[in-house]
Enzyme design. Structure first.
Site, PDB file in Angstrom:
ATOM      1  N   ARG A  39       0.844  -1.270   0.097  1.00 25.89           N
ATOM      2  CA  ARG A  39      -0.003  -0.015  -0.044  1.00 25.89           C
ATOM      3  C   ARG A  39       0.862   1.195   0.102  1.00 25.89           C
ATOM      4  O   ARG A  39       0.516   2.266  -0.586  1.00 25.89           O
ATOM      5  CB  ARG A  39      -1.038   0.034   1.515  1.00 25.89           C
ATOM      6  CG  ARG A  39      -2.144  -0.897   0.905  1.00 25.89           C
ATOM      7  CD  ARG A  39      -3.246  -0.611   2.170  1.00 25.89           C
ATOM      8  NE  ARG A  39      -4.514  -1.272   1.510  1.00 25.89           N
ATOM      9  CZ  ARG A  39      -5.446  -1.890   2.271  1.00 25.89           C
ATOM     10  NH1 ARG A  39      -5.458  -1.458   3.586  1.00 25.89           N
ATOM     11  NH2 ARG A  39      -6.434  -2.219   1.741  1.00 25.89           N
ATOM     12  N   LYS A 200     -19.670 -18.438   2.739  1.00 31.22           N
ATOM     13  CA  LYS A 200     -21.211 -18.688   2.833  1.00 31.22           C
ATOM     14  C   LYS A 200     -21.748 -17.504   1.877  1.00 31.22           C
ATOM     15  O   LYS A 200     -21.789 -16.648   1.638  1.00 31.22           O
ATOM     16  CB  LYS A 200     -21.546 -18.160   4.285  1.00 31.22           C
ATOM     17  CG  LYS A 200     -20.810 -18.990   5.332  1.00 31.22           C
ATOM     18  CD  LYS A 200     -21.640 -19.165   6.501  1.00 31.22           C
ATOM     19  CE  LYS A 200     -21.172 -20.447   7.226  1.00 31.22           C
ATOM     20  NZ  LYS A 200     -21.829 -20.764   8.788  1.00 31.22           N
ATOM     21  N   GLY A 361     -11.052  -9.193  -0.188  1.00 29.61           N
ATOM     22  CA  GLY A 361     -10.718 -10.190   0.919  1.00 29.61           C
ATOM     23  C   GLY A 361      -9.472 -11.310   0.534  1.00 29.61           C
ATOM     24  O   GLY A 361      -8.568 -10.855   0.038  1.00 29.61           O
ATOM     25  N   GLY A 384     -13.752  -4.320   1.239  1.00 31.39           N
ATOM     26  CA  GLY A 384     -14.921  -4.056   1.538  1.00 31.39           C
ATOM     27  C   GLY A 384     -15.355  -3.263   0.335  1.00 31.39           C
ATOM     28  O   GLY A 384     -16.549  -3.025  -0.159  1.00 31.39           O
TER      29      GLY A 384
END
Ligand code: AMP
Length: 403
Positions: A39, A200, A361, A384
């Site tokens: 970063r 999930k 992620g 996100g």
């Protein structure tokens, strides 16, 4: 990129004080050493460009989730050395992000150094999007450049309120990211394929509901495919041997129905790799989805037939967006499908046949594990923010910079 303001729209920067909202939220070990400088390194070109145009650059960022001002574990002072190394210039650290210390430091700044201000999140007003805090933040600067795409889904003071208070623009990183993602989902060359994996279904409902409206082909794999497989009548998928969510079966069926009416083809696993134990190199075999045995071992990956089907479908596509691994990629050999499909996407990208955009992620580490990091058109490091973009949401930190 005509839709958004960029550095090119800022006019003459010579002698101007430019505040750069960066994302320097880097991982550190327990000795407060930066363990991955990606970063920092990716931010440096924007800083160098601003400096080369004669601007005085004041860098501001968040780091971690501090519990208030005295939380030195989350102090940006820990990254000064790495930033200096990457930038090749002196970095002057200021122990606050607003107030008299900042004012003095800006006043005494030399042209060949930059300022790095203390963690924005040492003030709770930052996360609240507080206007007064934003006023304080920009008090001594002429121009505001926002380059923290990974925080663009947050309505924080430094991401939205501050941007409105000065002439402002995307930094080059944000520009690159928004460009790449627009090519992926907003204005893609078709056919467009999405690959969605991971654990999930419940965590990716918004994502799936948006994708079925936008993409031509949707691959569902990983643990989340188990619910879809069960909903389409495949037997012997249980909570013991899979990540099936029995309370989501109706939802999965509805998504499949909606996909059909949107002319989105859903590609589900044709075969699965079942393993005796949930551990690396566990005894395993591949079975067709219609032959999953009673009391089956755990479903940890998809098999060769599924890989072939996904790759063949990809051959007809011009654009690929990818979020989530196809299996338990952290354990060999259950990274096989993720690696094989990633290698195929990388090959098509290198041959100029496809634009490939991935992120969110675990996807970054799954693709790094596959060794294709540098062979995709774009891999977003934003977690996100990337997901919310794929969900079709307008990110406040991006929207505020519309022309
Ligand atoms: P997510 O954060 O939802 O993208 O999920 C990523 C995680 O999903 C990774 O840690 C994978 O190991 C996990 N995963 C993918 N496929 C499976 C599977 N078949 N069974 C269990 N976990 C899986």
């Amino acid at each position: 990129m005509s839709e958004y303001k960029t550095i090119d729209d800022l006019g003459d920067l010579n002698g101007k004080v430019v505040m750069l909202r960066a994302d320097l939220n880097v991982p550190m070990n327990d000795k407060f050493e930066v363990t991955n400088t990606a970063r920092i390194d990716r931010m440096v070109p924007t800083i160098k460009e601003l400096m080369s145009k004669g601007a005085k650059v004041v860098v501001t960022s968040h780091l971690g989730r501090p519990e208030g001002k005295g939380d030195m574990a989350n102090s940006l002072t820990h990254i000064v050395k790495d930033l200096e190394k990457s930038l090749g210039k002196r970095v002057v650290f200021v122990d606050d992000c607003i107030g008299p210390h900042v004012e003095q430091a800006i006043k005494h700044m030399k042209s060949d150094e930059i300022l790095l201000l203390e963690n924005l999140r040492f003030y709770k007003e930052e996360k609240k999007g507080d206007e007064n805090f934003a006023q304080e933040l920009v008090k001594n600067v002429d121009i505001y450049v926002s380059d923290a795409f990974s925080t663009a889904h947050r309505d924080h003071a430094s991401m939205v309120a501050a941007v409105k208070l000065r002439p402002s623009a995307f930094g080059r990183l944000m520009e690159e990211e928004v460009n790449a993602l627009s090519k992926g989902l907003n204005n893609p060359e078709r056919p467009l394929m999405a690959v969605v994996g991971g654990s999930k279904v419940s965590t990716k409902l918004d994502l799936l509901n948006n994708l079925i409206k936008k993409v031509d082909k949707l691959v569902i794999s990983g643990g989340m495919a188990h619910t879809f497989m069960s909903a389409s009548g495949i037997k012997n998928i249980t909570e013991k041997n899979s990540l099936v969510q029995t309370d989501m079966l109706d939802t999965a069926a509805e998504i499949m129905k909606a996909a059909k009416s949107n002319h989105c083809e859903i590609i589900l696993p044709k075969d699965v790799v079942i393993a005796e134990e949930f551990k690396p190199n566990a005894k395993h075999e591949t079975v067709d989805v219609n032959h999953i045995p009673d009391n089956s071992w755990s479903l940890l990956d998809v098999g060769a037939k599924t890989i072939a089907a996904i790759n063949a479908a990809m051959d007809d596509c011009k654009t690929l967006v990818w979020n989530g691994p196809l299996g338990v990629f952290e354990m060999k050999p259950f990274d096989t499908a993720t690696n094989a499909v990633a290698a195929h996407a990388a090959e098509l990208t290198m041959e100029g046949k496809i634009i490939s955009v991935a992120g969110g992620g675990d996807t970054v580490s799954a693709l790094a594990n596959a060794g294709v990091e540098s062979k995709f058109s774009y891999i977003s490091t934003a977690g996100g923010a990337f997901l919310e973009w794929m969900e079709g949401k307008e990110l406040p930190g991006v929207a505020v910079l519309k022309k």
